[in-house]
Design an enzyme around this catalytic site. Structure first.
Site, mmCIF file in Angstrom:
data_model
loop_
_atom_site.group_PDB
_atom_site.id
_atom_site.type_symbol
_atom_site.label_atom_id
_atom_site.label_comp_id
_atom_site.label_asym_id
_atom_site.label_seq_id
_atom_site.Cartn_x
_atom_site.Cartn_y
_atom_site.Cartn_z
ATOM 1 N N TYR A 41 5.334 -7.176 15.616
ATOM 2 C CA TYR A 41 5.789 -6.285 14.739
ATOM 3 C C TYR A 41 6.461 -5.052 15.141
ATOM 4 C CZ TYR A 41 4.597 -2.549 11.558
ATOM 5 O OH TYR A 41 4.540 -1.268 10.553
ATOM 6 N N GLY A 97 0.689 -1.289 0.030
ATOM 7 C CA GLY A 97 -0.075 0.152 -0.018
ATOM 8 C C GLY A 97 0.814 1.096 -0.008
ATOM 9 N N LEU A 98 1.733 1.442 0.961
ATOM 10 C CA LEU A 98 2.557 2.457 1.029
ATOM 11 C C LEU A 98 3.495 2.389 -0.141
ATOM 12 C CD1 LEU A 98 3.645 5.019 2.580
ATOM 13 C CD2 LEU A 98 4.984 3.544 3.820
ATOM 14 N N HIS A 148 4.292 1.618 16.277
ATOM 15 C CA HIS A 148 3.912 0.412 17.036
ATOM 16 C C HIS A 148 5.333 0.130 17.770
ATOM 17 C CE1 HIS A 148 0.035 0.273 15.778
ATOM 18 N NE2 HIS A 148 0.509 0.007 14.394
ATOM 19 N N SER A 197 0.102 6.710 9.953
ATOM 20 C CA SER A 197 -0.880 5.904 8.981
ATOM 21 C C SER A 197 -0.717 6.509 7.982
ATOM 22 C CB SER A 197 -2.138 5.808 9.618
ATOM 23 O OG SER A 197 -2.417 5.118 10.803
ATOM 24 N N ASP A 211 12.753 -12.274 -2.416
ATOM 25 C CA ASP A 211 12.537 -12.376 -1.137
ATOM 26 C C ASP A 211 13.716 -11.927 -0.538
ATOM 27 O OD1 ASP A 211 12.118 -13.313 1.638
ATOM 28 O OD2 ASP A 211 11.185 -15.313 0.597
#
Length: 269
Positions: free
Chosen positions: A138, A15-16, A111, A167, A49
């Site tokens: 996380y 998304g980012l 976080h 966010s 990866d």
């Protein structure tokens, strides 16, 4: 620091990453894209990866700087976080050291300090040197990333700006997010500042827009040359009408990390 020409953007399909790959070229960057899965509309993107050290080093070779967004962005079992976020970030830093890359912008997170109480009333904004209080595995992986960045600066001279992102979405989707939201345009401004500021060593900054309801101090981000232009307040009336004001008795609304402090903390940022 002169603006880097070629920048490796990891997590480019996320998304980012999707938001940044659309905005950062306007700052003159040539992006080399990397993700675990193909990047839609980008046939030249590197599909690899971070566990594959040779592939990571090949992706890093020849770039001027890195924006590291890849990894798991929600809570997950520790074994998965260990592989993707901890070992993967280590592999990226080793590749950067081996290939002589001088600057990384690392996507840390609120976080990493998620159990920090949010300010109320006239409380001061949360400083960037607040003790780390991760709210999840996380968040713990982001603490590791910040410490890894410090080690590679002290030992190898590899500079990093660790951006504790709140966010980053086109618009905030909750009342809590009004305080930690970073518009995509401000996100691009902050990453550009992180890549071009002089003598950053290892600098930790809070990543959000200039929100009226801001919870944390943006001083260290502004010192890089970041000048946020957006504010979440135009979205506030609708969100408050739908969801109500935050309840200080609710742990998910009383701590910086929001629902990540609850169990199970599998929620969007």
């Amino acid at each position: 620091m002169p603006a880097p020409r070629t920048v490796l953007l990891t997590g480019a399909a996320g998304g980012l990453g999707t938001l940044m790959r659309a905005l950062l070229p306007d700052y003159g960057y040539e992006l080399r894209l990397l993700d675990l899965r193909p990047v839609e509309g980008e046939p030249d993107a590197v599909v690899a990866d971070l566990a594959d050290r040779e592939a990571v080093r090949e992706a890093v070779r020849g770039v001027d700087a890195i924006i590291h967004l890849a990894g798991i962005s929600l809570e997950a079992p520790f074994e998965k976080i260990l592989t993707a976020n901890i070992e993967g970030t280590y592999h990226l830093y080793e590749a950067a050291r081996e290939e002589g890359v001088e600057r990384i912008a690392f996507a840390s997170s609120n976080h990493a300090v998620g159990y920090t109480p949010r300010p109320r009333g006239d409380d001061p904004l949360i400083p960037v040197d607040t003790p780390r209080r991760p709210d999840t595995f996380y968040g713990l992986s982001k603490c590791f990333g910040e410490d890894l960045a410090q080690l590679y600066w002290d030992k190898h001279g590899l500079e990093t700006v660790s951006v504790r992102i709140g966010s980053c979405f086109p618009e905030p989707t909750s009342v809590r997010m009004l305080s930690v939201w970073m518009s995509p345009a401000d996100g691009a401004r902050l990453f550009h500042a992180a890549l071009t500021a002089e003598d950053v060593g290892h600098t930790v900054v809070h990543g959000s827009s200039a929100n009226t309801r801001l919870w944390w101090d943006l001083t260290s981000a502004r010192a890089l040359g970041y000048d946020p232009q957006d504010d979440s307040e135009p979205f506030a009336a609708k969100l408050v009408a739908e969801q109500g004001e935050l309840d200080p008795a609710d742990p998910a609304q009383a701590r910086l990390g929001g629902r990540f402090v609850t169990d199970p903390p599998i929620w969007p940022h």
